[in-house]
Design a protein around this motif. Structure first.
Motif, PDB file in Angstrom:
ATOM      1  N   PHE A 409      -4.994  -6.120  -4.916  1.00  0.00           N
ATOM      2  CA  PHE A 409      -4.865  -7.575  -4.967  1.00  0.00           C
ATOM      3  C   PHE A 409      -3.693  -8.094  -4.124  1.00  0.00           C
ATOM      4  O   PHE A 409      -3.534  -9.297  -3.990  1.00  0.00           O
ATOM      5  CB  PHE A 409      -4.679  -8.033  -6.423  1.00  0.00           C
ATOM      6  CG  PHE A 409      -5.974  -8.242  -7.141  1.00  0.00           C
ATOM      7  CD1 PHE A 409      -6.561  -9.502  -7.195  1.00  0.00           C
ATOM      8  CD2 PHE A 409      -6.631  -7.185  -7.763  1.00  0.00           C
ATOM      9  CE1 PHE A 409      -7.756  -9.699  -7.844  1.00  0.00           C
ATOM     10  CE2 PHE A 409      -7.830  -7.382  -8.414  1.00  0.00           C
ATOM     11  CZ  PHE A 409      -8.410  -8.634  -8.458  1.00  0.00           C
ATOM     12  N   ALA A 410      -2.894  -7.186  -3.595  1.00  0.00           N
ATOM     13  CA  ALA A 410      -1.621  -7.602  -2.983  1.00  0.00           C
ATOM     14  C   ALA A 410      -1.794  -8.615  -1.861  1.00  0.00           C
ATOM     15  O   ALA A 410      -0.956  -9.498  -1.686  1.00  0.00           O
ATOM     16  CB  ALA A 410      -0.853  -6.385  -2.476  1.00  0.00           C
ATOM     17  N   THR A 411      -2.886  -8.529  -1.112  1.00  0.00           N
ATOM     18  CA  THR A 411      -3.030  -9.448   0.026  1.00  0.00           C
ATOM     19  C   THR A 411      -3.533 -10.827  -0.408  1.00  0.00           C
ATOM     20  O   THR A 411      -3.715 -11.712   0.426  1.00  0.00           O
ATOM     21  CB  THR A 411      -3.974  -8.852   1.093  1.00  0.00           C
ATOM     22  OG1 THR A 411      -5.070  -8.240   0.429  1.00  0.00           O
ATOM     23  CG2 THR A 411      -3.255  -7.820   1.942  1.00  0.00           C
ATOM     24  N   PHE A 412      -3.763 -10.995  -1.714  1.00  0.00           N
ATOM     25  CA  PHE A 412      -4.058 -12.346  -2.214  1.00  0.00           C
ATOM     26  C   PHE A 412      -2.774 -13.047  -2.658  1.00  0.00           C
ATOM     27  O   PHE A 412      -2.828 -14.130  -3.220  1.00  0.00           O
ATOM     28  CB  PHE A 412      -4.997 -12.287  -3.421  1.00  0.00           C
ATOM     29  CG  PHE A 412      -6.379 -11.796  -3.106  1.00  0.00           C
ATOM     30  CD1 PHE A 412      -7.215 -12.493  -2.255  1.00  0.00           C
ATOM     31  CD2 PHE A 412      -6.859 -10.630  -3.700  1.00  0.00           C
ATOM     32  CE1 PHE A 412      -8.505 -12.035  -1.987  1.00  0.00           C
ATOM     33  CE2 PHE A 412      -8.137 -10.164  -3.434  1.00  0.00           C
ATOM     34  CZ  PHE A 412      -8.963 -10.858  -2.573  1.00  0.00           C
ATOM     35  N   ASP A 413      -1.639 -12.420  -2.438  1.00  0.00           N
ATOM     36  CA  ASP A 413      -0.405 -12.962  -3.012  1.00  0.00           C
ATOM     37  C   ASP A 413       0.037 -14.264  -2.355  1.00  0.00           C
ATOM     38  O   ASP A 413       0.997 -14.874  -2.778  1.00  0.00           O
ATOM     39  CB  ASP A 413       0.731 -11.919  -2.954  1.00  0.00           C
ATOM     40  CG  ASP A 413       1.033 -11.481  -1.524  1.00  0.00           C
ATOM     41  OD1 ASP A 413       0.412 -12.036  -0.583  1.00  0.00           O
ATOM     42  OD2 ASP A 413       1.879 -10.591  -1.356  1.00  0.00           O
ATOM     43  N   ASP A 422       0.582 -11.467 -10.890  1.00  0.00           N
ATOM     44  CA  ASP A 422       1.422 -10.459 -11.534  1.00  0.00           C
ATOM     45  C   ASP A 422       0.900 -10.118 -12.924  1.00  0.00           C
ATOM     46  O   ASP A 422       1.440  -9.268 -13.613  1.00  0.00           O
ATOM     47  CB  ASP A 422       2.899 -10.864 -11.553  1.00  0.00           C
ATOM     48  CG  ASP A 422       3.111 -12.221 -12.177  1.00  0.00           C
ATOM     49  OD1 ASP A 422       2.133 -12.767 -12.743  1.00  0.00           O
ATOM     50  OD2 ASP A 422       4.241 -12.735 -12.093  1.00  0.00           O
ATOM     51  N   GLU A 423      -0.180 -10.797 -13.321  1.00  0.00           N
ATOM     52  CA  GLU A 423      -0.790 -10.426 -14.603  1.00  0.00           C
ATOM     53  C   GLU A 423      -1.941  -9.443 -14.417  1.00  0.00           C
ATOM     54  O   GLU A 423      -2.510  -8.964 -15.381  1.00  0.00           O
ATOM     55  CB  GLU A 423      -1.300 -11.679 -15.333  1.00  0.00           C
ATOM     56  CG  GLU A 423      -0.163 -12.543 -15.863  1.00  0.00           C
ATOM     57  CD  GLU A 423      -0.652 -13.913 -16.311  1.00  0.00           C
ATOM     58  OE1 GLU A 423      -1.883 -14.089 -16.446  1.00  0.00           O
ATOM     59  OE2 GLU A 423       0.202 -14.790 -16.484  1.00  0.00           O
ATOM     60  N   ILE A 424      -2.304  -9.190 -13.154  1.00  0.00           N
ATOM     61  CA  ILE A 424      -3.346  -8.185 -12.918  1.00  0.00           C
ATOM     62  C   ILE A 424      -2.819  -6.863 -13.466  1.00  0.00           C
ATOM     63  O   ILE A 424      -1.737  -6.420 -13.115  1.00  0.00           O
ATOM     64  CB  ILE A 424      -3.635  -8.014 -11.408  1.00  0.00           C
ATOM     65  CG1 ILE A 424      -4.126  -9.323 -10.805  1.00  0.00           C
ATOM     66  CG2 ILE A 424      -4.622  -6.875 -11.158  1.00  0.00           C
ATOM     67  CD1 ILE A 424      -5.502  -9.741 -11.199  1.00  0.00           C
TER      68      ILE A 424
END
Ligand SMILES: *Cc1c(COP(=O)(O)O)cnc(C)c1O
Length: 430
Positions: A409-413, A422-424
């Motif tokens: 998910f990091a590139t959706f940040d 950060d709740e993932i």
């Protein structure tokens, strides 16, 4: 020949307690012994250097091991240059053998002091512009065109490949480079992948050595190294005769004396950029059988998929499989061994005769040490596995942790995606 795994079932059971499957496992002992042998094979050439093709196994821990044996890095992207830097490999220990290159890449390669190997003549003004002036050392990549034959038939079709310069262009390139102040020249070609014959390098060497003599005679350029690049293969199938690198080295030596030494070029350095041969046999993908399915065919589903090892799906490539602990049992079951992707080509083996496989069995997928992990991808949201190093003392070192949902998910940040990022959860199981 029998292909033996470099670990036992008991070792893998022990490793899997700490690092769940699937994982890549590399054999430090095998890597070191092979690297030593490569050095020995070319010891006759004082300037010899192997530039490990980083794309084959882009892990700084492994690059560092090879560096202990004098291996530099062959890079072709900025991130590969960063990996070389991270492994402590800089300066002329880096070869930048890129193609379809962006100007900024040349700048970065040059900042590190890398040797730039030009894929195309149109890159000369680009490099000159981006660097202000050309480096003193430069190399050019040759493409002879046509089809490439060895005694055992057609090997490949360089005339169809996007790489390198034509013969006419390479003469012109050398003249321009010399006129613009380049002092030290290299010559490179990569014509055939995964050759399982001791004749490829000597044949390629002949082509390049003859060209080098003509280039020297006709342009006056000082040719200081000849780069035989990659293409030395490994026996993926048990019935294939492995390459003998010592014989290959001798074969190149013979042609070297016959052509270069005889023409007063006996101080040319030989470079190589092997990837597959340096790492392929010394890495395996270890995966667990998690499903069996009986429809029109017999299927074994494992916890790895083509996202972890793409070669079978992409090229129909054969990878030998050993069911650990069942090495001695009769291979009296015929299976397709599949991953979970919603793609029917996600099969590590098709119609393969194997011992009976039960859920929980560990499969050792051989020869995945090069162009294995590195060709991974995230299709179907499948995550990258860990990479582990089986050390010479039998202990295991984590050299890359597995990817987690948070990484995915990091590139959706850069924007909110429903649930706060950060709740993932990095769910333990995945
Ligand atoms: C891929 C590549 C190599 C390594 O090839 P192997 O088949 O792994 O030996 C070497 N040089 C260049 C320029 C490459 O693109």
């Amino acid at each position: 020949m029998v292909k033996n795994p470099f670990v036992t079932l008991e070792q893998v059971q022990e490793i899997a307690k700490e690092y769940p499957t699937p994982f890549y496992l590399y054999d430090e002992k095998g890597i070191r012994e092979n690297a030593k042998k490569v050095q020995r094979a070319f010891a006759w050439n004082p300037g010899f250097k192997e530039y490990f093709a980083v794309k084959a196994t882009p892990n700084p821990f492994l690059m560092k091991i090879l560096h202990e044996y004098g291996c530099g890095s062959d890079c072709s992207s900025p991130a590969e240059l960063m990996l070389a830097e991270a492994a402590g490999i800089t300066g002329q220990e880096i070869m930048y053998s890129s193609n379809d290159t962006e100007p900024e890449e040349f700048r970065y390669a040059n900042e590190l002091g890398a040797i730039i190997n030009l894929d195309d003549i149109t890159h000369i003004p680009v490099v000159e512009k981006v660097l202000g002036r050309l480096p003193e050392t430069m190399s050019c990549r040759f493409n002879p065109g046509g089809v490439y034959r060895l005694s055992n038939g057609i090997m490949d079709n360089p005339g169809d490949s996007k790489y390198g310069m034509t013969e006419e262009q390479i003469f012109e390139a050398y003249r321009i480079l010399k006129q613009k102040g380049v002092k030290h020249f290299g010559l490179h070609a990569f014509l055939v992948s995964n050759t399982v014959t001791n004749d490829y390098y000597p044949a390629l060497a002949r082509t390049l050595f003859e060209l080098a003599v003509r280039l020297r005679n006709e342009t006056g350029c000082s040719i200081e190294f000849i780069n035989l690049s990659g293409g030395v293969g490994i026996p993926y199938r048990p019935d294939q005769e492995p390459n003998d690198i010592l014989k290959i080295g001798e074969g190149v030596h013979r042609v070297y004396d016959e052509i270069l030494t005889k023409n007063g070029m006996g101080n040319v350095k030989i470079f190589t950029e092997m990837g597959r041969f340096m790492m392929g046999p010394y890495g395996a993908l270890i995966t667990k059988a998690i499903n069996e399915k009986h429809i029109y065919k017999e299927y074994i589903g494992v916890d790895a998929c083509a996202a972890n090892l793409m070669r079978p799906a992409m090229y129909g490539a054969y990878h030998h499989i050993t069911v650990l602990g069942k090495e001695q049992l009769p291979h009296d079951h015929r299976y397709d061994v599949t991953g979970s992707l919603c793609e029917n080509n996600d099969k590590f083996a098709v119609d393969r005769d194997l011992p009976e496989i039960n859920k929980g069995d560990y499969l050792f997928i051989h020869d995945a040490g090069a162009h294995g992990f590195s060709m991974g991808y995230n299709y179907n949201g499948r995550l990258w596995s860990s990479e582990l190093l089986l050390k010479e003392d039998g202990s295991v070192q984590l050299i890359r942790r597995r990817e987690t949902p948070k990484d995915y998910f990091a590139t959706f940040d850069c924007f909110p995606v429903g649930k706060k990022l950060d709740e993932i959860e990095d769910r333990e199981k995945f």
